[in-house]
Design a protein around this motif. Structure first.
Motif, PDB file in Angstrom:
ATOM      1  N   ILE A 165     120.372  25.502 -18.915  1.00  0.00           N
ATOM      2  CA  ILE A 165     119.186  25.059 -19.656  1.00  0.00           C
ATOM      3  C   ILE A 165     119.560  24.751 -21.096  1.00  0.00           C
ATOM      4  N   SER A 173     121.320  21.457 -22.150  1.00  0.00           N
ATOM      5  CA  SER A 173     120.481  20.261 -22.341  1.00  0.00           C
ATOM      6  C   SER A 173     119.388  20.473 -23.387  1.00  0.00           C
ATOM      7  N   LYS A 174     118.980  21.683 -23.627  1.00  0.00           N
ATOM      8  CA  LYS A 174     117.934  22.024 -24.602  1.00  0.00           C
ATOM      9  C   LYS A 174     118.566  22.897 -25.680  1.00  0.00           C
ATOM     10  N   SER A 204     105.653  23.568 -12.486  1.00  0.00           N
ATOM     11  CA  SER A 204     104.913  22.861 -13.532  1.00  0.00           C
ATOM     12  C   SER A 204     103.412  23.149 -13.442  1.00  0.00           C
ATOM     13  N   ASP A 246     109.748  22.807 -26.149  1.00  0.00           N
ATOM     14  CA  ASP A 246     110.295  22.672 -24.802  1.00  0.00           C
ATOM     15  C   ASP A 246     109.583  23.676 -23.908  1.00  0.00           C
ATOM     16  N   LEU A 258     110.716  21.590 -18.007  1.00  0.00           N
ATOM     17  CA  LEU A 258     111.993  21.729 -17.331  1.00  0.00           C
ATOM     18  C   LEU A 258     111.780  22.786 -16.249  1.00  0.00           C
ATOM     19  N   ILE A 274     109.780  25.604 -20.236  1.00  0.00           N
ATOM     20  CA  ILE A 274     110.680  25.967 -19.143  1.00  0.00           C
ATOM     21  C   ILE A 274     109.885  26.870 -18.199  1.00  0.00           C
ATOM     22  N   GLN A 312     106.153  17.847 -20.931  1.00  0.00           N
ATOM     23  CA  GLN A 312     107.315  17.783 -20.058  1.00  0.00           C
ATOM     24  C   GLN A 312     107.801  19.205 -19.801  1.00  0.00           C
TER      25      GLN A 312
END
Length: 169
Positions: free
Chosen positions: A54, A57-58, A19, A13, A29, A15, A27
């Protein structure tokens, strides 16, 4: 997909507050806030609130590898907060891959503050936080540091594959 024999399954993931630093195949977050301009406290209040959201969801795993900057403003705060939130569950562990830089006085101060914050969190929660430190230098530029971090993570996927016998946790 499934990991090969002898290698732990890895879920990645990303974060960030933008981006901009992650490739098109990843992807990200994106959390509230913006770059901190190297000032650690700039986004602290926002990120402290965001970190709990965060991890709704993760969901962290039993073993987590957290990679972040020690010398920037946002990464150093977000990393410390993420580690503390992960470790708030006694069934979860974290190993930190911390990347620092000596490019300026503020980068050095941020790195020292990030390490001191890990020591403070460890003392507060009564848990060890293993930190592997890497440093961007003229002799070890970012590309080589990235390779070293990736190699360290690869070694950990073998260590934590669950397919090794008689190893202590």
């Amino acid at each position: 997909g499934n990991a090969p024999a002898g290698v732990a399954q890895v879920k990645v993931d990303y974060i960030d507050t933008s981006s901009a630093n992650v490739g098109e195949n990843n992807q990200v977050l994106v959390v509230n806030g913006s770059g901190s301009g190297m000032v650690r406290g700039t986004n602290y209040a926002i990120l402290k609130e965001e970190i709990k959201e965060i991890f709704l969801s993760k969901t962290p795993s039993e073993m987590n590898v957290l990679v972040h900057s020690a010398s920037g403003g946002t990464g150093s705060i977000l990393g410390n907060l993420a580690a503390k939130e992960i470790l708030s569950n006694p069934n979860r562990d974290v190993i930190v891959m911390l990347v620092g830089s000596r490019g300026s006085e503020i980068e050095v101060k941020n790195t020292i503050s990030t390490i001191k914050t890990y020591a403070s969190i460890s003392k507060e929660i009564g848990r060890v936080i293993p930190v592997v430190f890497f440093e961007n230098t003229p002799e070890t530029p970012r590309g080589l540091v990235d390779q070293s971090v990736n190699s360290a993570i690869a070694v950990l996927t073998v260590l934590f594959s669950g397919q090794n016998g008689e190893l202590d946790k």
